[in-house]
Design a protein around this motif. Structure first.
Motif, mmCIF file in Angstrom:
data_model
loop_
_atom_site.group_PDB
_atom_site.id
_atom_site.type_symbol
_atom_site.label_atom_id
_atom_site.label_comp_id
_atom_site.label_asym_id
_atom_site.label_seq_id
_atom_site.Cartn_x
_atom_site.Cartn_y
_atom_site.Cartn_z
ATOM 1 N N CYS A 33 10.654 -14.260 22.954
ATOM 2 C CA CYS A 33 9.976 -14.262 21.658
ATOM 3 C C CYS A 33 9.904 -12.844 21.089
ATOM 4 C CB CYS A 33 8.567 -14.835 21.829
ATOM 5 S SG CYS A 33 8.582 -16.488 22.568
ATOM 6 N N LEU A 79 6.590 -23.379 23.620
ATOM 7 C CA LEU A 79 6.550 -22.590 22.385
ATOM 8 C C LEU A 79 5.784 -23.246 21.236
ATOM 9 C CD1 LEU A 79 10.111 -20.987 22.138
ATOM 10 C CD2 LEU A 79 7.968 -19.923 22.808
ATOM 11 N N ILE A 111 8.052 -23.880 16.330
ATOM 12 C CA ILE A 111 8.479 -22.627 15.697
ATOM 13 C C ILE A 111 9.630 -22.969 14.755
ATOM 14 C CG2 ILE A 111 9.294 -20.273 16.086
ATOM 15 C CD1 ILE A 111 6.791 -20.540 17.622
ATOM 16 N N TYR A 158 14.334 -14.832 17.928
ATOM 17 C CA TYR A 158 14.100 -15.439 19.241
ATOM 18 C C TYR A 158 15.446 -15.516 19.954
ATOM 19 C CZ TYR A 158 9.409 -16.948 17.811
ATOM 20 O OH TYR A 158 8.105 -16.970 17.410
#
Lengths: 167, 419
Positions: free
Chosen positions: B274, B287, B290, B397
């Motif tokens: 990240c 996560l 996202i 990412y």
């Protein structure tokens, strides 16, 4: 060399994309690179710098790419010395090759505050905080690298070796 | 005395006796390389050194891969400097245009990298060649100029961290996940000034592509080199690349390691780094939602044929989500052709992807996929520093190709197993 200047403190893991973003790597000109020093950290950062100021950084300063443009940009901004808790490997070597003085002080980095004035004896590795009166001494440069520095950097060193080969 | 892999390779290239870490030795170089960003500075230093010729015209590689096809006038001028230097010096291995690929994918494929080589490159990801058992490390342009002039350079013998990977490799897990897991564990300065040496059953079973992906990101842990033992798989790869006479290399038993790290991959989920450091690693399933604007699949880390196939396997019969730009850059002309012949481009185009030329391009925020403020990208590249791919207010990412492809389809960062 004795350097008198103000400290500009930056954090840990300052990468070479922060020191000089890739969009500026279309030149090898030290002046243009210097004008954009730390543009990837904070736009306009370099405007606060005066000649002979120093960068004080936390651990792993200069991590990331091998771009020699990074030490050139720092020198181009008028900054002759970087003091850090530790340096990334490629940057450390590049700094020496370019004549940028890099002083590694470990945990003593906390004694150096943003905006303090310093006197740095680059040869002896002594750093005097003129604002607080505190003194910091840094790790000695390996003898081989000291030899390089005394030769005036890698370019004159290689020049000498090439000349010796011809003989 | 017993040598680590790093010590063993360096020893074969120096007349000095290597007695351990910290020692400074001069080593003869097998290959010296630079690219269109770093070579112009190297040329400047080379001339300032008064050098008249390169030490061996067959042992210098100049690869114009970063801002090419030239993105603007200034980058075209830089490539011109490199091109003219290559011509003047009679450099055999000059690459630009139709024969160029991303350097660390290209040079092994061309058979220019061999086990036991000592290689320096003015590019931090030169450590990729450790995947083939070469001691390869990034240096700055002036060190590369010294290497081109003298055919040797100095090295500080690094302490070595031994990394053993064990367990059962789950589906959708590859070299990228293993190296991200390691960086997550030891941090971006965890291997500072050190060599990494990989072993264990998972490494033995890993493809050459996977090994190169792992070695590639040794620098993201601060490492000087990421080394793999040379086995039958390495020798087969080198033979297919046209090389002859390469031999197996392994560390001596009883070599001294600074530290031993073990990672068990059993049950591991794909790993994602990240923003804004490669050490901010988390399993993809943790996560949350996202949302992404762009997905990039390519680079010296994950632009090889195995990566193209992994992306295609996920994208087959699917489309990138509306509003997601999917950019796929096979890393070399050979990989490009292979992907084309295997029908992967049809899958990519049907998925709504842009298939671009081999270039480093977007990885370093050069061109071909720059991010605007507030935008977010999932990328198979190697760095997610703030502003790396564009605006300081963008986010990157890092993941493997299957995760990047699945995320492009879902529009949010997604485990391909859950697509």
């Amino acid at each position: 060399m004795l350097v008198n200047g103000k400290a500009h403190k930056v954090g840990a893991h300052i990468d070479t994309d922060a020191i000089i973003p890739a969009r500026f790597l279309v030149t090898t000109d030290a002046k243009i690179l210097g004008e954009n020093c730390m543009e990837g950290l904070e736009p306009g950062w370099v405007k606060r710098v005066h000649k002979n100021d120093i960068i004080v950084a936390d651990e792993n300063f200069g991590c990331g790419s091998s771009r020699e443009h990074a030490p050139i940009a720092i020198l181009g901004a008028g900054i002759p010395v970087v003091v850090a808790k530790s340096f990334a490997r490629i940057f450390y070597r590049n700094g020496f090759n370019m004549g940028l003085v890099l002083l590694e002080v470990g945990d003593d980095i906390d004694k150096l505050r943003d905006g303090d004035s310093f006197e740095v004896d680059t040869h002896a590795g002594h750093i005097k905080n003129l604002t607080t009166g505190e003194a910091v001494t840094c790790a000695k440069v390996p003898p081989f690298m000291q030899e390089l520095l005394e030769a005036g950097g890698l370019v004159p060193y290689v020049k000498k070796r090439l000349a010796a080969r011809k003989k | 005395m017993s040598h680590t892999l790093a010590e063993k390779i360096l020893q074969a290239h120096t007349d000095e006796q290597i007695i351990g870490a910290g020692q400074i030795v001069n080593c003869r170089l097998s290959l010296v390389l630079a690219n269109d960003i770093t070579a112009p500075l190297a040329v400047k230093s080379f001339k300032a050194m008064g050098a008249k010729g390169v030490f061996d015209r067959d042992k210098v590689a100049l690869v114009c891969d970063h801002f090419t096809p030239n993105k603007d006038i200034a980058s075209a001028e830089q490539v011109k400097v490199v091109r003219e230097f290559a011509r003047e010096m009679g450099v055999t291995h000059y690459y630009e245009g139709g024969n160029v690929g991303v350097e660390h994918a290209l040079l092994p494929e061309l058979g220019l990298i061999g086990p036991g080589d000592v290689i320096i490159g003015a590019d931090s990801h030169t450590c990729t060649y450790g995947g083939l058992g070469a001691f390869a490390t990034g240096m700055g342009s002036t060190d590369i100029a010294a290497g081109m002039a003298l055919g040797e350079n100095w090295f500080k013998v690094p302490p070595t961290i031994r990394v053993t990977i064990t367990g059962q490799l789950p589906e959708y897990i590859g070299g990228k996940d293993l190296i991200l897991a390691l960086i997550g564990k030891i941090g971006v300065s965890g291997a500072l000034y050190r060599a990494l040496e990989f072993d264990g059953p998972v490494i033995d079973a890993l493809s050459m592509e996977g090994r190169m992906t792992m070695a590639n990101m040794a620098i993201e842990a601060g490492g000087k080199a990421g080394l793999f033992p040379v086995d039958d798989k390495t020798l087969a790869y080198c033979k297919a690349a046209g090389r002859r006479g390469d031999k197996k290399i392994a560390a001596d038993s009883g070599a001294t390691y600074e530290r031993h790290v073990t990672i068990d991959v059993t049950g591991m989920a794909p790993q994602v780094a990240c923003p804004h450091l490669p050490e901010n690693v988390r399993p993809v399933d943790e996560l949350g939602d996202i949302r992404i604007d762009q997905a990039v699949i390519g680079s010296c880390t994950n632009g090889r044929i195995e990566d193209m196939r992994a992306a295609a396997a996920v994208l087959k019969g699917r489309k990138a989500a509306p509003g997601v730009r999917l950019i796929i850059l096979p890393a070399t002309p050979k990989i490009w052709r292979q992907a084309m012949e295997e029908g992967l481009f049809e899958i990519f185009l049907d998925a709504g992807a842009v298939v671009g030329p081999p270039t480093c391009g977007p990885c370093l925020g050069g061109h071909m996929g720059i991010l605007a403020g507030g935008e977010r990208c999932i990328s198979t590249t190697n760095r997610n520093f703030r502003g790396r791919m564009g605006s300081l207010d963008s986010e990157v990412y890092l993941s493997n190709p299957a995760v990047a492809a699945a995320s492009a389809v879902a529009g949010v960062i997604t485990n391909p197993a859950k697509l």
